[in-house]
Design a protein around this motif. Structure first.
Motif, PDB file in Angstrom:
ATOM      1  N   THR A 116     109.719  29.765  33.490  1.00 12.22           N
ATOM      2  CA  THR A 116     110.224  29.102  32.287  1.00 12.22           C
ATOM      3  C   THR A 116     109.797  29.851  31.033  1.00 12.22           C
TER       4      THR A 116
ATOM      5  N   GLU B  62     111.822  33.083  30.713  1.00 10.70           N
ATOM      6  CA  GLU B  62     113.229  32.848  30.384  1.00 10.70           C
ATOM      7  C   GLU B  62     113.396  32.331  28.953  1.00 10.70           C
ATOM      8  N   ALA B  63     112.515  31.436  28.541  1.00  5.35           N
ATOM      9  CA  ALA B  63     112.649  30.825  27.220  1.00  5.35           C
ATOM     10  C   ALA B  63     112.104  31.697  26.102  1.00  5.35           C
ATOM     11  N   TYR B  64     111.085  32.482  26.399  1.00 10.12           N
ATOM     12  CA  TYR B  64     110.407  33.291  25.373  1.00 10.12           C
ATOM     13  C   TYR B  64     110.165  34.707  25.901  1.00 10.12           C
TER      14      TYR B  64
ATOM     15  N   MET C 195     112.303  21.834  25.267  1.00 14.35           N
ATOM     16  CA  MET C 195     111.603  22.970  25.826  1.00 14.35           C
ATOM     17  C   MET C 195     110.198  23.029  25.204  1.00 14.35           C
TER      18      MET C 195
END
Length: 89
Positions: A29, A32-34, A1
């Motif tokens: 992205t 969702e990731a951060y 990622m």
């Protein structure tokens, strides 16, 4: 990622070249990731900008509303409020 800063760089570069799909993918992205990173309002602002330039006016306004709702004290939220007010008149 990729790191959050890298994803924001992707958003900004894709916006510059007019790649709406890459902007959309990178902002999703990033969120969702951060989900709590301070870079997200900038990514949303850039997303709204390219959506508007691509003729997706309603989607751009929805993105700005999301920015205001999720990050109400961010300086870009104030800019989004002003832009929405102008577009509603």
């Amino acid at each position: 990622m990729p790191e959050d800063k890298t994803l924001l760089q992707v958003v900004r570069a894709a916006r510059e070249v007019g790649d709406l799909d890459a902007v959309l993918e990178a902002t999703v992205t990033l969120q969702e990731a951060y989900p709590r990173r301070a870079l997200i309002p900038r990514a949303l602002w850039d997303r709204a900008e390219i959506q508007k330039k691509s003729g997706w006016q309603d989607d751009a306004m929805d993105t700005l509303e999301r920015l205001i709702e999720r990050y109400p004290v961010d300086p870009l939220a104030e800019q989004a409020r002003r832009l929405l007010a102008v577009n509603r008149n």
